[in-house]
Design an enzyme around this catalytic site. Structure first.
Site, PDB file in Angstrom:
ATOM      1  N   ASP A  63      46.787 105.746  25.569  1.00 10.86           N
ATOM      2  CA  ASP A  63      46.316 104.718  24.641  1.00 10.86           C
ATOM      3  C   ASP A  63      44.875 105.017  24.211  1.00 10.86           C
ATOM      4  O   ASP A  63      44.008 105.276  25.051  1.00 10.86           O
ATOM      5  CB  ASP A  63      46.397 103.340  25.321  1.00 10.86           C
ATOM      6  CG  ASP A  63      46.356 102.207  24.321  1.00 10.86           C
ATOM      7  OD1 ASP A  63      45.552 102.270  23.371  1.00 10.86           O
ATOM      8  OD2 ASP A  63      47.131 101.253  24.490  1.00 10.86           O
TER       9      ASP A  63
ATOM     10  N   THR B 238      47.718  98.670  19.298  1.00  7.79           N
ATOM     11  CA  THR B 238      48.593  99.262  20.315  1.00  7.79           C
ATOM     12  C   THR B 238      50.085  98.989  20.107  1.00  7.79           C
ATOM     13  O   THR B 238      50.895  99.913  20.089  1.00  7.79           O
ATOM     14  CB  THR B 238      48.169  98.742  21.706  1.00  7.79           C
ATOM     15  OG1 THR B 238      46.845  99.236  21.942  1.00  7.79           O
ATOM     16  CG2 THR B 238      49.091  99.231  22.805  1.00  7.79           C
TER      17      THR B 238
ATOM     18  N   TYR C 184      55.579  95.723  32.973  1.00 10.82           N
ATOM     19  CA  TYR C 184      54.231  96.235  32.771  1.00 10.82           C
ATOM     20  C   TYR C 184      53.211  95.610  33.716  1.00 10.82           C
ATOM     21  O   TYR C 184      53.189  94.411  33.948  1.00 10.82           O
ATOM     22  CB  TYR C 184      53.756  96.012  31.325  1.00 10.82           C
ATOM     23  CG  TYR C 184      52.408  96.639  31.116  1.00 10.82           C
ATOM     24  CD1 TYR C 184      52.275  98.017  31.127  1.00 10.82           C
ATOM     25  CD2 TYR C 184      51.260  95.864  30.999  1.00 10.82           C
ATOM     26  CE1 TYR C 184      51.032  98.614  30.996  1.00 10.82           C
ATOM     27  CE2 TYR C 184      50.010  96.454  30.859  1.00 10.82           C
ATOM     28  CZ  TYR C 184      49.910  97.828  30.867  1.00 10.82           C
ATOM     29  OH  TYR C 184      48.685  98.416  30.747  1.00 10.82           O
TER      30      TYR C 184
ATOM     31  N   ASP D 293      48.280 106.260  20.397  1.00 15.89           N
ATOM     32  CA  ASP D 293      48.693 105.271  19.406  1.00 15.89           C
ATOM     33  C   ASP D 293      47.685 105.091  18.274  1.00 15.89           C
ATOM     34  O   ASP D 293      48.041 104.632  17.195  1.00 15.89           O
ATOM     35  CB  ASP D 293      48.984 103.928  20.098  1.00 15.89           C
ATOM     36  CG  ASP D 293      47.847 103.458  21.003  1.00 15.89           C
ATOM     37  OD1 ASP D 293      46.923 104.248  21.296  1.00 15.89           O
ATOM     38  OD2 ASP D 293      47.882 102.286  21.429  1.00 15.89           O
ATOM     39  N   HIS D 294      46.419 105.441  18.525  1.00 13.83           N
ATOM     40  CA  HIS D 294      45.347 105.262  17.532  1.00 13.83           C
ATOM     41  C   HIS D 294      44.085 105.850  18.126  1.00 13.83           C
ATOM     42  O   HIS D 294      44.079 106.257  19.296  1.00 13.83           O
ATOM     43  CB  HIS D 294      45.138 103.774  17.216  1.00 13.83           C
ATOM     44  CG  HIS D 294      44.973 102.947  18.455  1.00 13.83           C
ATOM     45  ND1 HIS D 294      43.876 103.034  19.270  1.00 13.83           N
ATOM     46  CD2 HIS D 294      45.814 102.076  19.070  1.00 13.83           C
ATOM     47  CE1 HIS D 294      44.032 102.237  20.314  1.00 13.83           C
ATOM     48  NE2 HIS D 294      45.214 101.649  20.224  1.00 13.83           N
TER      49      HIS D 294
ATOM     50  N   HIS E  43      39.530  99.504  17.387  1.00 11.48           N
ATOM     51  CA  HIS E  43      40.464 100.136  16.445  1.00 11.48           C
ATOM     52  C   HIS E  43      41.240  99.011  15.803  1.00 11.48           C
ATOM     53  O   HIS E  43      41.186  97.866  16.281  1.00 11.48           O
ATOM     54  CB  HIS E  43      41.392 101.097  17.204  1.00 11.48           C
ATOM     55  CG  HIS E  43      42.045 100.447  18.381  1.00 11.48           C
ATOM     56  ND1 HIS E  43      43.234  99.752  18.293  1.00 11.48           N
ATOM     57  CD2 HIS E  43      41.630 100.304  19.671  1.00 11.48           C
ATOM     58  CE1 HIS E  43      43.539  99.254  19.474  1.00 11.48           C
ATOM     59  NE2 HIS E  43      42.569  99.556  20.345  1.00 11.48           N
TER      60      HIS E  43
HETATM   61  P1  AMP Z   1      44.850  96.890  22.261  1.00  6.97           P
HETATM   62  O1  AMP Z   1      44.321  95.491  22.285  1.00  6.97           O
HETATM   63  O2  AMP Z   1      45.524  97.200  20.963  1.00  6.97           O
HETATM   64  O3  AMP Z   1      43.821  97.866  22.658  1.00  6.97           O
HETATM   65  O4  AMP Z   1      46.003  96.938  23.358  1.00  6.97           O
HETATM   66  C1  AMP Z   1      45.832  97.480  24.643  1.00  6.97           C
HETATM   67  C2  AMP Z   1      46.415  96.553  25.664  1.00  6.97           C
HETATM   68  O5  AMP Z   1      47.827  96.463  25.533  1.00  6.97           O
HETATM   69  C3  AMP Z   1      46.279  97.016  27.094  1.00  6.97           C
HETATM   70  O6  AMP Z   1      45.000  96.740  27.585  1.00  6.97           O
HETATM   71  C4  AMP Z   1      47.358  96.220  27.815  1.00  6.97           C
HETATM   72  O7  AMP Z   1      46.863  95.003  28.284  1.00  6.97           O
HETATM   73  C5  AMP Z   1      48.361  95.944  26.732  1.00  6.97           C
HETATM   74  N1  AMP Z   1      49.618  96.605  27.036  1.00  6.97           N
HETATM   75  C6  AMP Z   1      49.885  97.924  27.038  1.00  6.97           C
HETATM   76  N2  AMP Z   1      51.164  98.176  27.369  1.00  6.97           N
HETATM   77  C7  AMP Z   1      51.743  96.981  27.587  1.00  6.97           C
HETATM   78  C8  AMP Z   1      53.045  96.548  27.956  1.00  6.97           C
HETATM   79  N3  AMP Z   1      54.020  97.441  28.169  1.00  6.97           N
HETATM   80  N4  AMP Z   1      53.275  95.221  28.064  1.00  6.97           N
HETATM   81  C9  AMP Z   1      52.296  94.325  27.835  1.00  6.97           C
HETATM   82  N5  AMP Z   1      51.049  94.656  27.493  1.00  6.97           N
HETATM   83  C10 AMP Z   1      50.763  95.971  27.359  1.00  6.97           C
HETATM   84 ZN    ZN Z   2      46.240 101.189  21.878  1.00  9.89          ZN
HETATM   85 ZN    ZN Z   3      42.648  99.188  22.311  1.00  8.79          ZN
END
Ligand code: AMP
Ligand code: ZN
Ligand code: ZN
Length: 408
Positions: free
Chosen positions: A43, A79, A165, A248-249, A347
């Site tokens: 990630d 994400t 998760y 993913d980004h 992002h």
């Molecule tokens: P973002 O806010 O776009 O950076 O998303 C990252 C967050 O997605 C991580 O810190 C996790 O808390 C959450 N995440 C990643 N994989 C999973 C999953 N399989 N189920 C639930 N939450 C997830």
């Molecule tokens: Zn991400």
């Molecule tokens: Zn993030």
């Protein structure tokens, strides 16, 4: 004392349930597995993080395989939309996970993510077929230790093995789990395996993309990948599996002096706002749409669109979960409601900013050796993965021809 014992027992049960994979009760007659395909996501690993530090283990993949100049995300560069685009080949408006947080009026519920999210474990939210469902429907096994929505039942199907998760299992444990699954024999062998590392993203948010802490996270994940490669080598199967590592980004700096306070322009009582930072989606109260839209015109470092006028390059309009107004920040700027501040990195911006690009590297019998190719869009990976496992893809927005030059 009795209560204490019960609490102890329940805690133990909880810990066990966290560290055990869940085996699906599948009554399928599995057929001979394909050449195993391992899909790993790091990630928030920006396309140029390779230049920040030595990554000897990722280099072992690249030197014997392929590397793209980058992996272009779908809008929004968050994400969940992107992980789901990678595994379904669909744009968010077609797979339904249009953001990390959104509202569905039919369900009258909000979707949200994070460890413990019930929504992220509920297959009713997804409107396209992820690759593990395609695999299982074609009577081959999918085994996944973390991938967004892999812990949901979708079309009545679950991976043969999966985990709910959680942030806690170590990165090495995740790789060890994949290796153990590869030790299965006969029709119990997995054809599709996947896993996920969150640390490069979470540290990148907290300290920013250029921080030493982010470099340390890159090194930690590279080590875990080394553990996987060593395990494959010891088993004598390194050249018999296709291994794909993606992100993913990317990530960009979001300084605290580049904030657009939405309350300086509109009355927050007139709207419901969703998300914030790189973009905000806005649902004006009845009769307020035109006023709000006009009030958000010509604000420096932003662009405002009505949903129906959102530029077609974003492929983001034909889903009723998208709110009527989309308010975008320029790279590095943050749209905030009062009292909220950005972290040091984030992002979610227009995928055309190079800083939003992720990575695509791979090796194995399906891939060319020592090949460097151009940036490709992540929606094309689903077709490629189906091809590598010799299964028929479901309906999607991608095309196999876009990845052909990376394939043997
Ligand atoms: P973002 O806010 O776009 O950076 O998303 C990252 C967050 O997605 C991580 O810190 C996790 O808390 C959450 N995440 C990643 N994989 C999973 C999953 N399989 N189920 C639930 N939450 C997830
Ligand atoms: Zn991400
Ligand atoms: Zn993030």
């Amino acid at each position: 004392m009795k209560n204490f014992k019960i609490v102890l027992y329940l805690s133990l049960l909880f810990l066990l349930s966290c560290s055990e994979s869940i085996k699906s009760e599948n009554a399928r007659n599995y057929v001979e597995p394909s050449t195993p395909l391992i899909l790993i996501s790091i990630d928030g690993f920006r396309w140029d993080y390779f230049e920040k530090t030595d990554t000897p283990n990722l280099d072992r993949i690249i030197n014997n395989g392929i590397k793209a100049e980058g992996l272009k995300t779908v809008y929004p560069s968050k994400t969940f939309p992107n992980h789901i685009s990678i595994v379904t080949g669909n744009y968010p408006s077609n797979h339904g996970i249009i953001s990390n947080y959104f509202y569905d009026s039919g369900f009258d519920e909000y979707y949200y993510i994070g460890a413990g999210s019930q929504a992220a474990q509920d297959g009713k939210w997804i409107q396209a077929e992820p690759i593990w469902v395609t695999v299982e429907k074609q009577l081959k096994r999918a085994m996944i230790m973390f991938w967004p929505m892999s812990d949901a039942e979708i079309q009545g199907v679950r991976p043969s093995e999966y985990y709910v998760y959680s942030d806690s299992p170590s990165n090495i444990t995740r790789m060890e789990t994949l290796l153990n699954w590869l030790d299965n024999s006969g029709n119990d062998k997995p054809s599709f395996l996947a896993s996920y590392f969150s640390i490069v993203d979470s540290i990148g948010h907290r300290y920013g993309p250029d921080a030493q802490e982010t470099i340390d996270a890159i090194i930690e994940v590279d080590n875990a990948i080394g553990y996987l490669l060593d395990g494959l080598e010891t088993r004598g199967i390194l050249d018999e599996v296709n291994l794909i590592v993606v992100s993913d980004h990317g990530m960009t700096d979001t300084p605290s002096d580049q904030i657009i306070n939405i309350a300086d322009y509109i009355d927050l009582d007139d709207v419901k706002t969703l998300n914030g930072g790189p973009f905000m989606e806005i649902r004006p109260n009845d009769g307020k749409l035109e006023t709000i839209y006009q009030q958000l015109q010509n604000i420096e470092h932003t662009q405002v669109y009505k949903k129906e006028d959102f530029p077609s390059k974003f492929n983001y309009s034909n889903n009723e979960r998208i709110e009527p107004i989309i308010f975008l920040a320029d790279e590095g700027w943050s749209i905030q409601t009062p009292g909220r501040y950005p972290s040091l990195g984030t992002h979610g911006y227009d995928p055309d900013y190079r800083s939003m690009d992720g990575i695509f590297v791979a090796r194995g019998p399906g891939f060319k050796e020592s090949f460097k190719g151009p940036v490709i869009q992540n929606i094309h990976l689903y077709e490629m993965m189906c091809y590598l496992m010799d299964i028929s893809p479901a309906q999607n927005d991608g095309s196999l021809s876009e990845t052909q030059e990376f394939l043997r």
